[in-house]
Design an enzyme around this catalytic site. Structure first.
Site, mmCIF file in Angstrom:
data_model
loop_
_atom_site.group_PDB
_atom_site.id
_atom_site.type_symbol
_atom_site.label_atom_id
_atom_site.label_comp_id
_atom_site.label_asym_id
_atom_site.label_seq_id
_atom_site.Cartn_x
_atom_site.Cartn_y
_atom_site.Cartn_z
ATOM 1 N N ASP A 192 0.820 -1.223 0.000
ATOM 2 C CA ASP A 192 0.000 0.000 0.000
ATOM 3 C C ASP A 192 0.848 1.264 0.000
ATOM 4 O O ASP A 192 0.413 2.315 0.478
ATOM 5 C CB ASP A 192 -0.949 0.030 1.210
ATOM 6 C CG ASP A 192 -1.801 -1.212 1.318
ATOM 7 O OD1 ASP A 192 -2.438 -1.575 0.313
ATOM 8 O OD2 ASP A 192 -1.840 -1.826 2.402
ATOM 9 N N LYS A 203 2.396 1.964 -5.174
ATOM 10 C CA LYS A 203 3.057 1.382 -6.345
ATOM 11 C C LYS A 203 2.290 1.673 -7.622
ATOM 12 O O LYS A 203 2.881 1.835 -8.684
ATOM 13 C CB LYS A 203 3.206 -0.126 -6.153
ATOM 14 C CG LYS A 203 4.142 -0.511 -5.018
ATOM 15 C CD LYS A 203 4.267 -2.010 -4.878
ATOM 16 C CE LYS A 203 2.993 -2.674 -4.404
ATOM 17 N NZ LYS A 203 2.589 -2.262 -3.044
ATOM 18 N N GLY A 211 -4.230 -4.559 -4.218
ATOM 19 C CA GLY A 211 -4.904 -3.482 -4.924
ATOM 20 C C GLY A 211 -4.005 -2.291 -5.174
ATOM 21 O O GLY A 211 -3.136 -1.966 -4.368
ATOM 22 N N HIS A 212 -4.187 -1.645 -6.321
ATOM 23 C CA HIS A 212 -3.501 -0.400 -6.637
ATOM 24 C C HIS A 212 -4.552 0.662 -6.931
ATOM 25 O O HIS A 212 -5.526 0.397 -7.632
ATOM 26 C CB HIS A 212 -2.610 -0.532 -7.880
ATOM 27 C CG HIS A 212 -1.501 -1.521 -7.733
ATOM 28 N ND1 HIS A 212 -0.706 -1.583 -6.610
ATOM 29 C CD2 HIS A 212 -1.036 -2.473 -8.569
ATOM 30 C CE1 HIS A 212 0.204 -2.538 -6.773
ATOM 31 N NE2 HIS A 212 0.013 -3.093 -7.949
ATOM 32 N N GLN A 237 1.734 -6.170 -3.018
ATOM 33 C CA GLN A 237 2.053 -6.171 -1.584
ATOM 34 C C GLN A 237 3.373 -5.438 -1.315
ATOM 35 O O GLN A 237 3.607 -4.392 -1.890
ATOM 36 C CB GLN A 237 2.081 -7.600 -1.029
ATOM 37 C CG GLN A 237 0.723 -8.279 -1.000
ATOM 38 C CD GLN A 237 0.482 -9.150 -2.188
ATOM 39 O OE1 GLN A 237 1.385 -9.564 -2.895
ATOM 40 N NE2 GLN A 237 -0.765 -9.448 -2.464
#
Length: 427
Positions: free
Chosen positions: A13, A16, A40-41, A223
């Site tokens: 988080d 990225k 998630g991004h 991650q």
């Protein structure tokens, strides 16, 4: 031209998605090399916000080919839903490529993930319940199902039957759950074959050829370093290798072809899920970081645990990844603090420790040793160069760079694509 790895240098988080998207216009391929839809991004383009769970962030860059490598575990329903959602918003998804060797997340993987986590009770890991761990376990146990198996019904059925012979015993006798029908799983998986067939390719060959021809390939980790199954805060980790070595095994591109390794580093620290977190703040400062930073998981929706910057973790990430650069994100979130503590070492059993302890017990009992740096109150979101930052913000960045062991080559001063200060080129 280089092949680059871009990865999280903390517990994930870190931003990225923004970093990958920033580079996406300058690279030919963006490749996810591990993880699944548990990573998630969030990418902000103009006034549009995109939440990506499985797809590489490069899918938002028109000139870039997004690739899902063999090290990723793919939930086909999630993938198709995400593709459909982007298409509805006018994003061209036709260039996506998926490794035929990537493993699939099946309905029985998600079922086992959820029931086993509940079964652990207080000892739970804090998984997302999306079947990632069980899918990787099957891969290692050599009973997994790969994307290429969707196109051979006989092989697919044999593999599903073999997997469910054992798993149904576990579901029924250990968890008191109903057995899962082989026909039901096979039928569901075969239903994805036609819709996915146009995306499947020999991505290992493709990427090696691209690099040999001078094209730019960016490997995108999900991650973060401290969630790596080998090098993270085990057992509170993910089931794959987000560290730089995972880019090689997760794509089939050898390490001698990688020229830069960029670590994404948040200007403070967060993590989601259970596990030790030395600088965690359970006070007003922690809540302030969470609120201003919008610290809620893209995939899980869970509030992130927040704490001050941890230089011990940053140094560790530099070492285990061989980092050549840092991209520091969310510096703007710290605006308004008069003084900002930074963890420079730990106290463990009365001793000062400046490197991450390898012992789970020691890390669990580590207490942060802080140095306090002067804060700033000026709005930094419009800054375009390092010199335009307030002096104390400059000093904060310089201190973090010195403590972390690699140069900070870019700084995020806001969530937008253009709210970034580029100090050194990554290419």
């Amino acid at each position: 031209m280089p092949a680059l790895v871009l990865l999280g240098a903390q517990w994930g988080d870190e931003g990225k998605g923004k970093a990958t998207d920033l580079l996406g216009g300058s690279v030919d391929y963006v490749v996810r090399y591990q993880g699944g839809n548990n990573a998630g991004h969030t990418v902000v383009v103009g006034d549009q916000k995109y939440a990506l769970h499985l797809l590489p962030s490069g899918i938002l860059s028109p000139g870039c080919t997004p690739v899902i490598g063999n090290g990723v575990v793919v939930d086909p329903a999630v993938l198709l839903s995400e593709l459909s959602g982007l298409a509805d918003r006018g994003v061209d998804t036709s260039k996506l490529l998926i490794s035929g060797n990537a493993h699939l997340i099946t309905p029985y993987h998600t079922t086992l993930d959820k029931v086993s986590e509940r079964f652990l009770g207080k000892r739970k890991i804090g998984t997302t319940g999306r079947g990632i761990g069980p899918a990787y376990a099957d891969k290692i146990n050599r009973v997994g199902i790969r994307v290429q198996d969707l196109f051979d019904e006989s092989i697919l059925r044999q593999k599903v039957e073999a997997a469910l012979d054992y798993k149904n015993q576990v579901l029924a006798k250990l968890y008191n759950r109903r057995a899962i029908a082989v026909d039901q799983v096979v039928e569901e998986l075969l239903g994805y074959a036609d819709r996915l067939s146009g995306y499947v390719a020999d991505t290992t060959l493709l990427l090696n050829n691209a690099i040999d021809q001078g094209q730019v390939v960016l490997f995108e980790g999900g991650q973060g370093t401290l969630l790596d199954v080998d090098h993270g805060t085990y057992p509170f980790v993910t089931s794959s290798n987000p560290t730089a070595g995972g880019a090689c095994t997760g794509t089939g591109v050898g390490p001698t072809k990688i020229s830069r390794v960029i670590g994404i580093l948040k200007a403070y620290t967060t993590r989601v899920g259970a596990g030790p977190f030395p600088t965690e703040l359970l006070d007003e400062d922690g809540e302030k970081l969470r609120t201003i930073g919008g610290e809620r998981g893209v995939t899980t929706g869970r509030d992130r645990r927040c704490g001050w910057f941890d230089a011990v973790i940053a140094r560790y990430a530099t070492r285990v990844n061989g980092l050549t650069d840092f991209f520091l994100t969310k510096l703007d979130v710290l605006t308004g603090w008069e003084r900002i503590p930074v963890c420079v070492a730990y106290e463990i059993d009365g001793k000062r420790v400046e490197e991450l302890p390898y012992s789970q017990t020691d890390f669990h009992h580590a207490k942060p040793i802080y140095e306090t740096l002067p804060g700033w109150s000026e709005d930094i979101t419009q800054a375009k160069t390092f010199d335009e930052l307030p002096k104390n913000a400059q000093k904060y960045v310089q201190a973090l760079e010195e403590m972390s062991g690699a140069p900070i080559s870019a700084i995020g001063v806001g969530p937008g694509r253009d709210e970034t200060i580029q100090i050194n080129s990554f290419l």
